[in-house]
Design an enzyme around this catalytic site. Sequence first.
Site, PDB file in Angstrom:
ATOM      1  CG  HIS A  64     -24.060 -39.904  69.443  1.00  0.00           C
ATOM      2  ND1 HIS A  64     -24.367 -39.578  68.140  1.00  0.00           N
ATOM      3  CD2 HIS A  64     -25.152 -40.539  69.927  1.00  0.00           C
ATOM      4  CE1 HIS A  64     -25.591 -40.013  67.851  1.00  0.00           C
ATOM      5  NE2 HIS A  64     -26.097 -40.590  68.919  1.00  0.00           N
ATOM      6  CG  ASP A 176     -29.891 -40.590  66.993  1.00  0.00           C
ATOM      7  OD1 ASP A 176     -28.997 -40.315  67.805  1.00  0.00           O
ATOM      8  OD2 ASP A 176     -30.032 -41.720  66.494  1.00  0.00           O
ATOM      9  CD  GLU A 206     -24.438 -43.809  69.278  1.00  0.00           C
ATOM     10  OE1 GLU A 206     -25.145 -44.565  69.944  1.00  0.00           O
ATOM     11  OE2 GLU A 206     -24.781 -43.428  68.130  1.00  0.00           O
ATOM     12  CD  GLU A 207     -26.092 -42.710  64.979  1.00  0.00           C
ATOM     13  OE1 GLU A 207     -26.363 -43.925  64.904  1.00  0.00           O
ATOM     14  OE2 GLU A 207     -26.887 -41.862  65.412  1.00  0.00           O
TER      15      GLU A 207
END
Length: 342
Positions: A64, A176, A206-207
């Site tokens: 991601h 991340d 994604e988050e």
Amino acid sequence: MDLLQELTETPSVPGREDRIRKVIQKHTKGLFDESHVDVMGSFIGVRKPRPAGKKTTRVMIAAHMDQIGFLVKHIDAKGFLRVNPVGGFDTRNLFARVVNVSTKSGDLPGVMNPAGKPIHIATDDEKKKVPEVSEFSVDLGLTAAQVNRKVRIGDMVTIATQFQRVGDNVVSQCLDNRIGCWAAIRAMQNLKKHDCEIHCVWTVQEEVGLRGAGPAAFDVEPDIAISCDTTLCCDTPGVPEDQHINTMGHGVALKVMDSSMITDIKLLEELEAVARRKKIKHQRSILPRGGQDGGAIQRSRYGVRVGVLACPVRYIHTITEMSALTDIHAYRNLLTAYLEQL
Ligand SMILES: [Zn+2]
């Protein structure tokens, strides 16, 4: 590490991934036989077997490319902004931050703070309170008229900070998952020969709940998938030892499970076997709360066998995420070695 630095210093929150996608496209130019951007914005590059051979395993690599941040929600009468989170920041890390508000006409610097009184005049109770994201405002130092001319609801807000070396580690925001994005780029650059057909996907959103990976997996229709993400360490003071998720410096993490999926056990063992054969440091890991793209990919179409490579990161979801260079390199090496032998 110049590439990782460029990736971490390119702001792109969920739904606003254009800038990071452009950087990834720039660095993967010429590496794929075909590529496209899907409807949601994920970038998909396809590498046919090299040399060309019989029909082989179709593998999806998913990393991601979004980062946690905010979108402008409201502009008040004085020109202060309120923001809506896209991804989970701990608000204790948001005091007194310089931010960037990305507008149509360019990035504007601003200062983020919670509403309330300075420490000199706050009561003891007021000092202890942990504010919600909705209580923070962004001060652009401009008049309300200027702000209204430049800023629109929905503009991206990210925290301004820099990538740096600390000991034998790197520290930055959004390791991340720019580490995963980096590892996928490096694996594609380093792979010379492979029998598998590789569909490398840099996913969106994604988050906010693994939103881009599912549609991308439907498109790719993989036999197996490797989700490339980061994971927690918690090997720092104040966390009991039995709650350490991983140990920084002990190698790439192979996820056994998290709250989004249980890893295909055979695939996990294959990844481990490759790591052992190539003498790549690795550790198994279970994350009781939190997920990654693999959770959405696993349940696409008729189901997909999914494995997860994760780079251990300390202080995850802050702007001072820390990761060991040795773990980052182990991560890239295992991804490359696994694809090479598939
Ligand atoms: Zn992640």
